[in-house]
Scaffold this motif. Sequence first.
Motif, mmCIF file in Angstrom:
data_model
loop_
_atom_site.group_PDB
_atom_site.id
_atom_site.type_symbol
_atom_site.label_atom_id
_atom_site.label_comp_id
_atom_site.label_asym_id
_atom_site.label_seq_id
_atom_site.Cartn_x
_atom_site.Cartn_y
_atom_site.Cartn_z
ATOM 1 N N TYR A 26 0.834 -1.194 0.000
ATOM 2 C CA TYR A 26 0.000 0.000 0.000
ATOM 3 C C TYR A 26 0.873 1.250 0.000
ATOM 4 O O TYR A 26 1.667 1.445 0.915
ATOM 5 C CB TYR A 26 -0.912 0.013 1.228
ATOM 6 N N PRO A 27 0.726 2.104 -1.002
ATOM 7 C CA PRO A 27 1.517 3.336 -1.016
ATOM 8 C C PRO A 27 0.975 4.340 -0.011
ATOM 9 O O PRO A 27 -0.201 4.303 0.358
ATOM 10 C CB PRO A 27 1.328 3.848 -2.447
ATOM 11 N N ALA A 28 1.843 5.229 0.419
ATOM 12 C CA ALA A 28 1.413 6.299 1.333
ATOM 13 C C ALA A 28 0.628 7.334 0.532
ATOM 14 O O ALA A 28 0.967 7.635 -0.609
ATOM 15 C CB ALA A 28 2.632 6.941 1.984
ATOM 16 N N ARG A 29 -0.422 7.860 1.125
ATOM 17 C CA ARG A 29 -1.156 8.952 0.480
ATOM 18 C C ARG A 29 -0.328 10.221 0.593
ATOM 19 O O ARG A 29 0.497 10.363 1.497
ATOM 20 C CB ARG A 29 -2.516 9.153 1.147
ATOM 21 N N GLY A 30 -0.582 11.151 -0.281
ATOM 22 C CA GLY A 30 0.149 12.402 -0.269
ATOM 23 C C GLY A 30 -0.219 13.279 0.907
ATOM 24 O O GLY A 30 -1.319 13.201 1.447
ATOM 25 N N SER A 31 0.716 14.093 1.321
ATOM 26 C CA SER A 31 0.458 15.068 2.377
ATOM 27 C C SER A 31 -0.353 16.228 1.808
ATOM 28 O O SER A 31 -0.338 16.481 0.610
ATOM 29 C CB SER A 31 1.778 15.595 2.945
ATOM 30 N N VAL A 32 -1.053 16.941 2.683
ATOM 31 C CA VAL A 32 -1.866 18.080 2.257
ATOM 32 C C VAL A 32 -1.320 19.327 2.942
ATOM 33 O O VAL A 32 -1.125 19.348 4.156
ATOM 34 C CB VAL A 32 -3.355 17.877 2.637
ATOM 35 N N TYR A 33 -1.070 20.367 2.123
ATOM 36 C CA TYR A 33 -0.569 21.648 2.622
ATOM 37 C C TYR A 33 -1.568 22.740 2.285
ATOM 38 O O TYR A 33 -2.294 22.650 1.292
ATOM 39 C CB TYR A 33 0.775 21.985 1.962
ATOM 40 N N ASP A 34 -1.569 23.803 3.077
ATOM 41 C CA ASP A 34 -2.424 24.938 2.751
ATOM 42 C C ASP A 34 -1.683 25.884 1.813
ATOM 43 O O ASP A 34 -0.552 25.613 1.407
ATOM 44 C CB ASP A 34 -2.925 25.637 4.018
ATOM 45 N N ARG A 35 -2.293 26.996 1.478
ATOM 46 C CA ARG A 35 -1.695 27.935 0.513
ATOM 47 C C ARG A 35 -0.411 28.578 1.030
ATOM 48 O O ARG A 35 0.375 29.105 0.254
ATOM 49 C CB ARG A 35 -2.706 29.009 0.131
ATOM 50 N N ASN A 36 -0.182 28.543 2.344
ATOM 51 C CA ASN A 36 1.048 29.096 2.930
ATOM 52 C C ASN A 36 2.097 28.015 3.173
ATOM 53 O O ASN A 36 3.044 28.230 3.919
ATOM 54 C CB ASN A 36 0.736 29.814 4.245
ATOM 55 N N ASN A 37 1.869 26.855 2.575
ATOM 56 C CA ASN A 37 2.779 25.718 2.685
ATOM 57 C C ASN A 37 2.869 25.164 4.111
ATOM 58 O O ASN A 37 3.892 24.630 4.512
ATOM 59 C CB ASN A 37 4.170 26.057 2.144
ATOM 60 N N GLU A 38 1.783 25.321 4.878
ATOM 61 C CA GLU A 38 1.696 24.745 6.220
ATOM 62 C C GLU A 38 1.084 23.350 6.108
ATOM 63 O O GLU A 38 0.076 23.153 5.425
ATOM 64 C CB GLU A 38 0.820 25.615 7.129
ATOM 65 N N LEU A 39 1.675 22.395 6.792
ATOM 66 C CA LEU A 39 1.198 21.012 6.751
ATOM 67 C C LEU A 39 -0.157 20.872 7.450
ATOM 68 O O LEU A 39 -0.317 21.302 8.589
ATOM 69 C CB LEU A 39 2.231 20.089 7.423
ATOM 70 N N LEU A 40 -1.134 20.274 6.738
ATOM 71 C CA LEU A 40 -2.469 20.070 7.292
ATOM 72 C C LEU A 40 -2.762 18.593 7.566
ATOM 73 O O LEU A 40 -3.464 18.264 8.515
ATOM 74 C CB LEU A 40 -3.536 20.608 6.339
ATOM 75 N N VAL A 41 -2.247 17.714 6.701
ATOM 76 C CA VAL A 41 -2.485 16.276 6.831
ATOM 77 C C VAL A 41 -1.199 15.542 6.454
ATOM 78 O O VAL A 41 -0.573 15.860 5.447
ATOM 79 C CB VAL A 41 -3.627 15.803 5.898
ATOM 80 N N TYR A 42 -0.812 14.566 7.264
ATOM 81 C CA TYR A 42 0.398 13.789 6.979
ATOM 82 C C TYR A 42 0.127 12.319 7.278
ATOM 83 O O TYR A 42 -0.951 11.943 7.739
ATOM 84 C CB TYR A 42 1.576 14.311 7.803
ATOM 85 N N ASN A 43 1.100 11.458 7.003
ATOM 86 C CA ASN A 43 0.959 10.020 7.203
ATOM 87 C C ASN A 43 1.692 9.564 8.454
ATOM 88 O O ASN A 43 2.775 10.046 8.757
ATOM 89 C CB ASN A 43 1.535 9.261 6.000
ATOM 90 N N ILE A 44 1.099 8.608 9.145
ATOM 91 C CA ILE A 44 1.721 7.968 10.299
ATOM 92 C C ILE A 44 1.816 6.476 9.969
ATOM 93 O O ILE A 44 0.785 5.824 9.761
ATOM 94 C CB ILE A 44 0.870 8.149 11.577
ATOM 95 N N PRO A 45 3.029 5.919 9.892
ATOM 96 C CA PRO A 45 3.146 4.484 9.580
ATOM 97 C C PRO A 45 2.739 3.634 10.778
ATOM 98 O O PRO A 45 3.120 3.912 11.916
ATOM 99 C CB PRO A 45 4.629 4.319 9.256
ATOM 100 N N ILE A 46 1.933 2.606 10.520
ATOM 101 C CA ILE A 46 1.534 1.654 11.556
ATOM 102 C C ILE A 46 1.655 0.244 10.969
ATOM 103 O O ILE A 46 1.763 0.066 9.750
ATOM 104 C CB ILE A 46 0.094 1.892 12.051
ATOM 105 N N TYR A 47 1.627 -0.741 11.835
ATOM 106 C CA TYR A 47 1.718 -2.131 11.397
ATOM 107 C C TYR A 47 0.494 -2.904 11.851
ATOM 108 O O TYR A 47 0.055 -2.789 12.993
ATOM 109 C CB TYR A 47 2.978 -2.789 11.957
#
Length: 181
Positions: A26-47
Amino acid sequence: AMYLQVIDSSYKDKARATIIERKTVYPARGSVYDRNNELLVYNIPIYDLMVNYNQIDDQMDTLKFCDILGITVKEFEKNLDKQWQSNGLSRDRRYSKSKSFPFINRLSVKTYARLQESLYQFPGFFARLRNVRGYPNPNGAHVLGYLREVNQEEIEKQEKQYELGDYIGASGIELQYDAEL
Protein backbone atom coordinates in the motif's frame (compact mmCIF):
# COMPACT_ATOMS: atom_id res chain seq x y z
CA ALA A 1 13.54 -13.23 -26.31
CA MET A 2 11.02 -10.70 -27.62
CA TYR A 3 8.68 -13.49 -28.67
CA LEU A 4 8.68 -14.98 -25.14
CA GLN A 5 8.33 -11.64 -23.35
CA VAL A 6 5.89 -9.76 -25.58
CA ILE A 7 4.03 -12.05 -27.95
CA ASP A 8 3.74 -15.43 -26.18
CA SER A 9 1.75 -14.99 -22.95
CA SER A 10 1.76 -18.68 -21.95
CA TYR A 11 4.70 -18.25 -19.55
CA LYS A 12 3.04 -15.29 -17.85
CA ASP A 13 -0.19 -17.30 -17.54
CA LYS A 14 1.69 -20.24 -15.99
CA ALA A 15 3.39 -17.91 -13.50
CA ARG A 16 0.03 -16.43 -12.47
CA ALA A 17 -1.42 -19.91 -11.98
CA THR A 18 1.35 -20.92 -9.56
CA ILE A 19 1.10 -17.87 -7.28
CA ILE A 20 0.32 -18.95 -3.73
CA GLU A 21 -0.56 -15.54 -2.40
CA ARG A 22 -0.46 -12.09 -3.87
CA LYS A 23 0.93 -9.44 -1.55
CA THR A 24 -0.22 -5.86 -1.98
CA VAL A 25 2.08 -3.00 -1.02
CA TYR A 26 0.00 0.00 0.00
CA PRO A 27 1.52 3.34 -1.02
CA ALA A 28 1.41 6.30 1.33
CA ARG A 29 -1.16 8.95 0.48
CA GLY A 30 0.15 12.40 -0.27
CA SER A 31 0.46 15.07 2.38
CA VAL A 32 -1.87 18.08 2.26
CA TYR A 33 -0.57 21.65 2.62
CA ASP A 34 -2.42 24.94 2.75
CA ARG A 35 -1.70 27.94 0.51
CA ASN A 36 1.05 29.10 2.93
CA ASN A 37 2.78 25.72 2.68
CA GLU A 38 1.70 24.74 6.22
CA LEU A 39 1.20 21.01 6.75
CA LEU A 40 -2.47 20.07 7.29
CA VAL A 41 -2.48 16.28 6.83
CA TYR A 42 0.40 13.79 6.98
CA ASN A 43 0.96 10.02 7.20
CA ILE A 44 1.72 7.97 10.30
CA PRO A 45 3.15 4.48 9.58
CA ILE A 46 1.53 1.65 11.56
CA TYR A 47 1.72 -2.13 11.40
CA ASP A 48 -1.11 -4.63 11.25
CA LEU A 49 -0.45 -8.26 12.11
CA MET A 50 -1.89 -10.36 9.31
CA VAL A 51 -2.52 -14.10 9.24
CA ASN A 52 -3.16 -16.75 6.61
CA TYR A 53 -5.07 -19.49 8.42
CA ASN A 54 -3.93 -22.31 6.10
CA GLN A 55 -0.26 -21.51 6.75
CA ILE A 56 -0.41 -21.62 10.56
CA ASP A 57 1.75 -24.35 12.11
CA ASP A 58 -0.29 -26.50 14.50
CA GLN A 59 2.87 -27.06 16.57
CA MET A 60 3.67 -23.37 17.08
CA ASP A 61 4.25 -22.11 20.61
CA THR A 62 0.94 -20.30 21.13
CA LEU A 63 1.82 -19.23 24.67
CA LYS A 64 5.05 -17.55 23.53
CA PHE A 65 3.20 -15.88 20.65
CA CYS A 66 0.50 -14.55 23.00
CA ASP A 67 3.13 -13.39 25.49
CA ILE A 68 4.94 -11.38 22.80
CA LEU A 69 1.68 -9.73 21.71
CA GLY A 70 0.40 -9.20 25.24
CA ILE A 71 -2.84 -11.10 24.62
CA THR A 72 -4.47 -14.13 26.21
CA VAL A 73 -4.92 -17.52 24.52
CA LYS A 74 -8.66 -16.79 24.53
CA GLU A 75 -8.05 -13.56 22.56
CA PHE A 76 -5.79 -15.52 20.18
CA GLU A 77 -8.57 -18.03 19.50
CA LYS A 78 -11.18 -15.27 19.15
CA ASN A 79 -9.04 -13.40 16.59
CA LEU A 80 -8.72 -16.59 14.51
CA ASP A 81 -12.40 -17.56 14.77
CA LYS A 82 -14.06 -16.18 11.64
CA GLN A 83 -17.21 -17.09 9.75
CA TRP A 84 -15.25 -19.01 7.13
CA GLN A 85 -16.18 -19.29 3.50
CA SER A 86 -16.74 -22.93 2.52
CA ASN A 87 -17.82 -24.68 -0.67
CA GLY A 88 -18.39 -21.34 -2.34
CA LEU A 89 -20.98 -20.49 0.32
CA SER A 90 -19.91 -17.72 2.60
CA ARG A 91 -21.25 -16.66 5.93
CA ASP A 92 -18.88 -13.69 5.65
CA ARG A 93 -17.42 -12.83 2.23
CA ARG A 94 -14.36 -11.17 3.76
CA TYR A 95 -12.84 -14.35 5.18
CA SER A 96 -11.38 -17.43 3.58
CA LYS A 97 -8.89 -19.84 5.15
CA SER A 98 -6.63 -19.42 2.13
CA LYS A 99 -6.53 -15.59 2.16
CA SER A 100 -4.76 -13.32 4.63
CA PHE A 101 -6.80 -11.22 7.03
CA PRO A 102 -5.98 -8.85 9.93
CA PHE A 103 -5.24 -10.67 13.18
CA ILE A 104 -4.44 -7.51 15.18
CA ASN A 105 -4.68 -3.97 13.82
CA ARG A 106 -2.34 -1.16 14.83
CA LEU A 107 0.46 -2.91 16.68
CA SER A 108 2.37 -0.61 18.99
CA VAL A 109 5.99 0.10 18.01
CA LYS A 110 7.23 -1.86 21.06
CA THR A 111 5.07 -4.89 20.27
CA TYR A 112 6.07 -4.80 16.61
CA ALA A 113 9.78 -4.68 17.56
CA ARG A 114 9.42 -7.63 19.97
CA LEU A 115 7.47 -9.62 17.38
CA GLN A 116 9.94 -9.00 14.54
CA GLU A 117 12.66 -10.90 16.42
CA SER A 118 10.56 -14.08 16.59
CA LEU A 119 8.16 -13.79 13.66
CA TYR A 120 9.99 -16.53 11.73
CA GLN A 121 8.84 -19.02 14.42
CA PHE A 122 5.18 -18.36 13.63
CA PRO A 123 4.39 -19.36 10.02
CA GLY A 124 1.24 -17.82 8.61
CA PHE A 125 1.70 -14.54 10.48
CA PHE A 126 3.29 -11.44 8.96
CA ALA A 127 3.31 -7.69 9.55
CA ARG A 128 1.82 -5.31 6.98
CA LEU A 129 2.86 -1.66 6.87
CA ARG A 130 -0.02 0.74 6.50
CA ASN A 131 -0.34 4.49 6.85
CA VAL A 132 -3.00 6.38 8.78
CA ARG A 133 -3.59 10.10 8.58
CA GLY A 134 -2.28 12.56 11.14
CA TYR A 135 -3.52 16.12 11.69
CA PRO A 136 -1.19 18.63 13.39
CA ASN A 137 -4.04 21.12 13.91
CA PRO A 138 -7.30 20.35 15.74
CA ASN A 139 -9.32 22.48 13.28
CA GLY A 140 -10.89 21.80 9.90
CA ALA A 141 -11.83 18.13 10.18
CA HIS A 142 -15.02 18.69 8.16
CA VAL A 143 -13.03 20.32 5.33
CA LEU A 144 -10.06 17.92 5.35
CA GLY A 145 -12.25 14.81 5.49
CA TYR A 146 -11.33 11.27 6.42
CA LEU A 147 -10.53 7.85 4.94
CA ARG A 148 -12.58 4.67 5.06
CA GLU A 149 -12.30 1.13 3.73
CA VAL A 150 -13.93 0.48 0.36
CA ASN A 151 -17.16 -1.51 0.36
CA GLN A 152 -18.19 -4.35 -1.97
CA GLU A 153 -20.28 -2.06 -4.19
CA GLU A 154 -17.30 0.24 -4.85
CA ILE A 155 -15.07 -2.75 -5.59
CA GLU A 156 -17.54 -4.05 -8.18
CA LYS A 157 -18.12 -0.56 -9.65
CA GLN A 158 -14.39 0.24 -10.03
CA GLU A 159 -13.32 -3.15 -11.38
CA LYS A 160 -9.58 -3.89 -10.90
CA GLN A 161 -8.99 -0.56 -9.11
CA TYR A 162 -9.89 -1.52 -5.53
CA GLU A 163 -9.71 -4.65 -3.39
CA LEU A 164 -10.95 -5.43 0.11
CA GLY A 165 -8.71 -3.63 2.59
CA ASP A 166 -8.09 -0.59 0.36
CA TYR A 167 -8.83 2.85 1.76
CA ILE A 168 -10.38 5.80 -0.09
CA GLY A 169 -11.25 9.38 0.73
CA ALA A 170 -14.73 9.49 2.24
CA SER A 171 -15.36 13.22 2.59
CA GLY A 172 -13.82 16.68 2.24
CA ILE A 173 -10.44 17.15 0.54
CA GLU A 174 -9.66 13.43 1.00
CA LEU A 175 -12.64 12.61 -1.23
CA GLN A 176 -12.32 15.52 -3.67
CA TYR A 177 -8.64 14.80 -4.40
CA ASP A 178 -8.69 11.03 -3.82
CA ALA A 179 -7.06 10.21 -7.17
CA GLU A 180 -4.28 12.73 -6.63
CA LEU A 181 -3.59 11.75 -3.01
